[in-house]
Design a protein around this motif. Structure first.
Motif, PDB file in Angstrom:
ATOM      1  N   VAL A 129      68.950  14.109 -96.100  1.00 45.80           N
ATOM      2  CA  VAL A 129      67.697  13.617 -96.740  1.00 45.80           C
ATOM      3  C   VAL A 129      66.534  13.766 -95.753  1.00 45.80           C
ATOM      4  O   VAL A 129      66.669  13.574 -94.443  1.00 45.80           O
ATOM      5  CB  VAL A 129      67.757  11.942 -96.950  1.00 45.80           C
ATOM      6  N   SER A 130      65.408  14.533 -96.220  1.00 47.35           N
ATOM      7  CA  SER A 130      64.427  14.731 -95.304  1.00 47.35           C
ATOM      8  C   SER A 130      63.699  13.572 -94.774  1.00 47.35           C
ATOM      9  O   SER A 130      63.579  12.696 -95.413  1.00 47.35           O
ATOM     10  CB  SER A 130      63.276  15.836 -95.961  1.00 47.35           C
ATOM     11  N   ARG A 131      63.284  13.811 -93.362  1.00 41.31           N
ATOM     12  CA  ARG A 131      62.360  12.607 -93.053  1.00 41.31           C
ATOM     13  C   ARG A 131      61.076  13.068 -92.937  1.00 41.31           C
ATOM     14  O   ARG A 131      60.132  12.522 -92.517  1.00 41.31           O
ATOM     15  CB  ARG A 131      62.802  12.598 -91.376  1.00 41.31           C
ATOM     16  N   GLU A 132      60.699  14.013 -93.747  1.00 42.48           N
ATOM     17  CA  GLU A 132      59.142  14.138 -94.002  1.00 42.48           C
ATOM     18  C   GLU A 132      58.480  13.093 -94.883  1.00 42.48           C
ATOM     19  O   GLU A 132      59.355  12.424 -95.559  1.00 42.48           O
ATOM     20  CB  GLU A 132      59.259  15.632 -94.970  1.00 42.48           C
ATOM     21  N   HIS A 133      57.273  13.175 -95.128  1.00 37.56           N
ATOM     22  CA  HIS A 133      56.560  12.190 -95.830  1.00 37.56           C
ATOM     23  C   HIS A 133      55.871  12.918 -97.137  1.00 37.56           C
ATOM     24  O   HIS A 133      55.591  14.248 -97.082  1.00 37.56           O
ATOM     25  CB  HIS A 133      55.511  11.381 -94.960  1.00 37.56           C
ATOM     26  N   ALA A 134      55.468  11.965 -97.894  1.00 43.75           N
ATOM     27  CA  ALA A 134      54.462  12.519 -99.085  1.00 43.75           C
ATOM     28  C   ALA A 134      53.602  11.733 -99.154  1.00 43.75           C
ATOM     29  O   ALA A 134      53.527  10.179 -99.016  1.00 43.75           O
ATOM     30  CB  ALA A 134      55.497  12.537-100.247  1.00 43.75           C
ATOM     31  N   ILE A 135      52.335  12.141 -99.796  1.00 45.79           N
ATOM     32  CA  ILE A 135      51.072  11.195-100.173  1.00 45.79           C
ATOM     33  C   ILE A 135      51.158  11.483-101.641  1.00 45.79           C
ATOM     34  O   ILE A 135      50.923  12.421-102.205  1.00 45.79           O
ATOM     35  CB  ILE A 135      49.788  11.548 -99.451  1.00 45.79           C
ATOM     36  N   VAL A 136      51.164  10.392-102.151  1.00 41.10           N
ATOM     37  CA  VAL A 136      51.208  10.419-104.067  1.00 41.10           C
ATOM     38  C   VAL A 136      49.899   9.610-104.186  1.00 41.10           C
ATOM     39  O   VAL A 136      49.609   8.248-103.998  1.00 41.10           O
ATOM     40  CB  VAL A 136      52.470   9.779-104.451  1.00 41.10           C
ATOM     41  N   ARG A 137      49.057  10.450-105.254  1.00 38.23           N
ATOM     42  CA  ARG A 137      47.973   9.626-105.935  1.00 38.23           C
ATOM     43  C   ARG A 137      48.346   9.237-107.370  1.00 38.23           C
ATOM     44  O   ARG A 137      48.836   9.889-108.101  1.00 38.23           O
ATOM     45  CB  ARG A 137      46.718  10.467-105.922  1.00 38.23           C
ATOM     46  N   SER A 138      48.170   7.999-107.711  1.00 38.83           N
ATOM     47  CA  SER A 138      48.746   7.290-108.780  1.00 38.83           C
ATOM     48  C   SER A 138      47.665   7.737-109.952  1.00 38.83           C
ATOM     49  O   SER A 138      46.666   8.182-109.506  1.00 38.83           O
ATOM     50  CB  SER A 138      48.776   5.784-109.015  1.00 38.83           C
ATOM     51  N   ALA A 139      47.781   7.496-111.059  1.00 43.48           N
ATOM     52  CA  ALA A 139      46.832   7.557-112.200  1.00 43.48           C
ATOM     53  C   ALA A 139      45.565   7.083-112.127  1.00 43.48           C
ATOM     54  O   ALA A 139      44.287   7.332-112.480  1.00 43.48           O
ATOM     55  CB  ALA A 139      47.390   7.472-113.681  1.00 43.48           C
ATOM     56  N   GLY A 140      45.803   5.827-111.450  1.00 46.15           N
ATOM     57  CA  GLY A 140      44.710   4.768-111.290  1.00 46.15           C
ATOM     58  C   GLY A 140      43.975   5.098-109.968  1.00 46.15           C
ATOM     59  O   GLY A 140      43.168   4.434-109.645  1.00 46.15           O
ATOM     60  N   ARG A 190      42.691  12.976 -96.704  1.00 44.84           N
ATOM     61  CA  ARG A 190      42.765  12.668 -98.342  1.00 44.84           C
ATOM     62  C   ARG A 190      41.725  11.639 -98.959  1.00 44.84           C
ATOM     63  O   ARG A 190      41.318  11.960 -99.858  1.00 44.84           O
ATOM     64  CB  ARG A 190      44.348  12.259 -98.755  1.00 44.84           C
ATOM     65  N   ILE A 191      41.567  10.451 -98.235  1.00 43.70           N
ATOM     66  CA  ILE A 191      40.702   9.486 -98.543  1.00 43.70           C
ATOM     67  C   ILE A 191      39.135  10.191 -98.366  1.00 43.70           C
ATOM     68  O   ILE A 191      38.438   9.875 -99.177  1.00 43.70           O
ATOM     69  CB  ILE A 191      40.804   8.385 -97.618  1.00 43.70           C
ATOM     70  N   GLY A 192      39.214  10.986 -97.022  1.00 46.10           N
ATOM     71  CA  GLY A 192      37.768  11.751 -97.071  1.00 46.10           C
ATOM     72  C   GLY A 192      37.461  12.570 -98.633  1.00 46.10           C
ATOM     73  O   GLY A 192      36.423  12.624 -99.101  1.00 46.10           O
ATOM     74  N   HIS A 193      38.317  13.326 -98.959  1.00 39.21           N
ATOM     75  CA  HIS A 193      38.346  13.875-100.169  1.00 39.21           C
ATOM     76  C   HIS A 193      37.933  13.101-101.371  1.00 39.21           C
ATOM     77  O   HIS A 193      37.192  13.490-102.161  1.00 39.21           O
ATOM     78  CB  HIS A 193      39.478  14.952-100.495  1.00 39.21           C
ATOM     79  N   GLU A 194      38.861  11.967-101.578  1.00 39.96           N
ATOM     80  CA  GLU A 194      38.632  11.103-102.597  1.00 39.96           C
ATOM     81  C   GLU A 194      37.191  10.284-102.450  1.00 39.96           C
ATOM     82  O   GLU A 194      36.635  10.469-103.363  1.00 39.96           O
ATOM     83  CB  GLU A 194      39.494   9.833-102.469  1.00 39.96           C
ATOM     84  N   PHE A 195      36.411   9.951-101.297  1.00 41.25           N
ATOM     85  CA  PHE A 195      35.132   9.674-101.239  1.00 41.25           C
ATOM     86  C   PHE A 195      34.147  10.621-101.602  1.00 41.25           C
ATOM     87  O   PHE A 195      33.273  10.407-102.311  1.00 41.25           O
ATOM     88  CB  PHE A 195      34.859   9.002 -99.996  1.00 41.25           C
ATOM     89  N   ARG A 196      34.515  11.775-101.179  1.00 42.56           N
ATOM     90  CA  ARG A 196      33.706  12.945-101.572  1.00 42.56           C
ATOM     91  C   ARG A 196      33.535  13.009-103.192  1.00 42.56           C
ATOM     92  O   ARG A 196      32.431  13.437-103.589  1.00 42.56           O
ATOM     93  CB  ARG A 196      34.016  14.215-100.727  1.00 42.56           C
ATOM     94  N   VAL A 197      34.492  13.023-103.650  1.00 42.55           N
ATOM     95  CA  VAL A 197      34.676  13.327-105.097  1.00 42.55           C
ATOM     96  C   VAL A 197      33.945  12.214-105.735  1.00 42.55           C
ATOM     97  O   VAL A 197      33.192  12.027-106.749  1.00 42.55           O
ATOM     98  CB  VAL A 197      36.171  13.413-105.590  1.00 42.55           C
ATOM     99  N   LEU A 198      34.330  10.882-105.417  1.00 48.30           N
ATOM    100  CA  LEU A 198      33.793   9.514-106.137  1.00 48.30           C
ATOM    101  C   LEU A 198      32.325   9.426-105.743  1.00 48.30           C
ATOM    102  O   LEU A 198      31.376   8.814-106.751  1.00 48.30           O
ATOM    103  CB  LEU A 198      34.375   8.357-105.798  1.00 48.30           C
ATOM    104  N   GLU A 199      31.661   9.392-104.460  1.00 50.97           N
ATOM    105  CA  GLU A 199      30.613   9.258-104.257  1.00 50.97           C
ATOM    106  C   GLU A 199      29.700  10.217-103.735  1.00 50.97           C
ATOM    107  O   GLU A 199      28.543   9.853-103.045  1.00 50.97           O
ATOM    108  CB  GLU A 199      30.646   8.016-103.021  1.00 50.97           C
ATOM    109  N   GLY A 200      30.021  11.411-103.475  1.00 51.38           N
ATOM    110  CA  GLY A 200      29.282  12.564-102.998  1.00 51.38           C
ATOM    111  C   GLY A 200      29.347  12.517-101.589  1.00 51.38           C
ATOM    112  O   GLY A 200      28.353  13.297-100.893  1.00 51.38           O
ATOM    113  N   ARG A 201      29.989  11.671-100.809  1.00 52.81           N
ATOM    114  CA  ARG A 201      29.999  11.740 -99.247  1.00 52.81           C
ATOM    115  C   ARG A 201      30.585  13.030 -98.733  1.00 52.81           C
ATOM    116  O   ARG A 201      31.563  13.516 -98.988  1.00 52.81           O
ATOM    117  CB  ARG A 201      30.607  10.524 -98.716  1.00 52.81           C
ATOM    118  N   ARG A 202      29.918  13.200 -97.249  1.00 55.81           N
ATOM    119  CA  ARG A 202      30.588  14.201 -96.629  1.00 55.81           C
ATOM    120  C   ARG A 202      31.796  13.755 -95.945  1.00 55.81           C
ATOM    121  O   ARG A 202      31.879  12.535 -95.471  1.00 55.81           O
ATOM    122  CB  ARG A 202      29.452  14.895 -95.436  1.00 55.81           C
ATOM    123  N   ARG A 203      32.969  14.561 -95.693  1.00 53.58           N
ATOM    124  CA  ARG A 203      34.110  13.999 -94.941  1.00 53.58           C
ATOM    125  C   ARG A 203      33.836  13.772 -93.612  1.00 53.58           C
ATOM    126  O   ARG A 203      33.496  15.034 -93.193  1.00 53.58           O
ATOM    127  CB  ARG A 203      35.495  15.108 -95.438  1.00 53.58           C
TER     128      ARG A 203
END
Length: 526
Positions: A333-344, A367-380
């Motif tokens: 089993v891989s020891r890699e990680h994943a970041i998953v965004r839910s529908a909410g 990834r959070i920086g990208h989310e804030f840019r989409v939600l609030e137009g902030r620069r990452r």
């Protein structure tokens, strides 16, 4: 943002995000690091065995992160020499090991720690004379790093708070706030009051083996992300085995790569890797787990004759590995990680390994920086210098003046060394406590180097609120004394009571609760 989970990954996310200027809150249902993050093999390593499975990228990343940890927390992460013996018929042969060692050094870019050396039978036995001689071909001497997993987690939380993160332990999430189809916060409680709502633009689920439970608070039909496997360790007296370096071995029982690792005057053997459906709150080493560990060590050290009576303590943790239907064995089993965004919009980080926690956190905050840019137009914002700024206690590796100072205050050599290994450049803060009250320089129990001042330090600066927090995760008497720290519990409770304003009944009850937990089977993941 609200981060749920105060293990090493959640702590690293809080640190990274706060350093980038985000408003951060971190909540943890128990003590910081009380779950998987304090039940590891206590190693910062590339994962030599992962080369067998072709995880070159993971090994490269982990070796780079090993170097960063050695630099930012030199008191908690230290180079450690390893011996990897090869016997006739072993799954990993001499030349295969040699090739793996060169690749391991290459992936580390030949820095951070010394290079490997291949050894013949005679030189290997000169280095480790208690190894099984029958069938011995030779082996390798190489370096990785050992760490204090629980204290590394607390140091990371402290760094996050220094940069403005709001921190709360012993606070449990009971549900998520969902409005307009979006996760906008969580309901939390310390168990004494009605849950209160913490609102957040972004909610991060960094709860390790609990992450599927949090995901199901949003969507009860969510498909599980994890495949949980159990890793168990057993602590014994080092003299019973008679080794000097850390030993990497392939178990004579099933060929699994495992370790016998030095820890002061003790050694710990690990680890198992078995699928389990046990809840994190009840996972413990079974008699079968202990027998497997001891039999594997005895096969490599035939004069040890270890039995369950030699075991001082055990610990077990759940690896929150990513589910992989194609992996037949746990080792595959891989020891890699994943970041998953839910529908909410909730972000869950799952998988990974302790060594790579800092890079995992950096990727999630990107990834959070990208989310804030989409939600609030902030620069990452740019990446935070988490790879350069030392953790508390790691500001300097020159600790000899502090050792001399400790000896001049009347501490014995063992207690002085204990302070340096736990507190690094913050040792003077502990010594100042002793100057104010010389009684705090006394050992808690004669057989262990921890002193009273370390309890005060744990309460004032390291978020300890229970006797368990101190004895299990701050100064480790639970793992390092035959009675699991029960003899120290009354004095620890007394010292904590002075700091926290406990009355006599509370002090007695806190010590009694700790002893009762130990006698009922010890502490699992909290």
């Amino acid at each position: 943002m609200l981060i749920i989970g105060g293990g090493i990954v959640g702590a690293a996310i809080a640190r990274d995000a706060a350093m980038r200027g985000y408003r951060v809150a971190l909540v943890e249902q128990g003590d910081f690091g009380a779950g998987t993050s304090s039940h590891s093999s206590r190693l910062a390593h590339g994962g030599l065995r992962y080369l067998e499975h072709g995880d070159i990228k993971l090994v490269f990343e982990a070796l780079r992160e090993r170097g960063i940890l050695l630099r930012i927390a030199p008191h908690l992460v230290r180079p450690l020499p390893f011996i990897f013996p090869v016997h006739t018929g072993d799954r990993v042969g001499f030349w295969k090991l040699a090739a793996g060692m060169w690749l391991y050094d290459l992936l580390s870019l030949f820095r951070n720690v010394p290079r490997h050396r291949m050894l013949g039978k005679r030189k290997l036995l000169a280095a480790e004379p208690m190894l099984r001689e029958r069938g011995l071909v030779g082996g390798a001497r190489y370096f990785d790093a050992q760490l204090d997993d629980a204290r590394l987690t607390v140091a990371t939380v402290r760094s996050a708070e220094r940069h403005g993160a709001m921190i709360a332990s012993h606070v449990r999430v009971t549900g998520l706030e969902i409005a307009g189809g979006r996760v906008g916060g969580a309901y939390v409680t310390d168990g004494t009051a009605t849950p209160e709502l913490v609102r957040a633009t972004i909610v991060v689920n960094a709860t390790g083996p609990w992450c599927d439970r949090i995901r199901m608070m949003e969507d009860p039909a969510a498909r599980p992300l994890l495949r949980l496997t159990k890793g168990c360790h057993a602590m014994v007296r080092r003299e019973r085995i008679g080794h000097t370096a850390a030993i990497t071995l392939t178990s004579a029982i099933d060929g699994r790569v495992m370790f016998v690792l030095p820890w002061g005057e003790l050694s710990y053997i690990g680890t198992t890797d078995t699928d389990t459906d046990e809840p994190p709150e009840s996972v413990r080493a079974t008699p079968d787990d202990v027998r497997y560990l001891l039999r594997s060590a005895n096969a490599m050290f035939p004069n040890a004759h270890l039995t369950p009576e030699d075991v001082i303590a055990t610990w077990s943790g759940l690896r929150p590995l990513l589910a992989d239907p194609g992996a037949q064995s746990t080792a595959a089993v891989s020891r890699e990680h994943a970041i998953v965004r839910s529908a909410g919009g909730m972000l869950t980080i799952a998988g990974g390994k302790l060594t790579t926690h800092r890079e995992m956190a950096a990727q999630l905050v990107d990834r959070i920086g990208h989310e804030f840019r989409v939600l609030e137009g902030r620069r990452r914002p740019p990446r935070a210098p988490t790879d350069r700024e030392p953790l508390p206690g790691g500001e300097s590796a020159r600790l000899e003046p502090f050792r001399i100072e400790a000896l001049e205050l009347g501490l014995d050599a063992g207690s002085a060394a204990h302070l340096l290994q736990h507190y690094g450049s913050e040792t003077p803060a502990v010594l100042n406590l002793i100057r104010g009250d010389r009684a705090l320089g006394r050992r808690l129990v004669p057989e262990h180097p921890a002193i009273g001042a370390t309890v005060i330090q744990a309460v004032r600066r390291e978020y300890a609120t229970t006797v368990e927090d101190v004895l299990v995760r701050r100064i480790h008497l639970y793992y390092e004394t035959r009675d699991q720290g029960c003899g120290a519990a009354p004095v620890v409770a007394e010292l904590m009571g002075r700091e926290l304003g406990w009355d006599g009944g509370t002090v007695t009850g806190a010590a009694g609760d700790y002893v009762a937990r130990v006698r009922s089977g010890g502490f699992s993941e909290e």
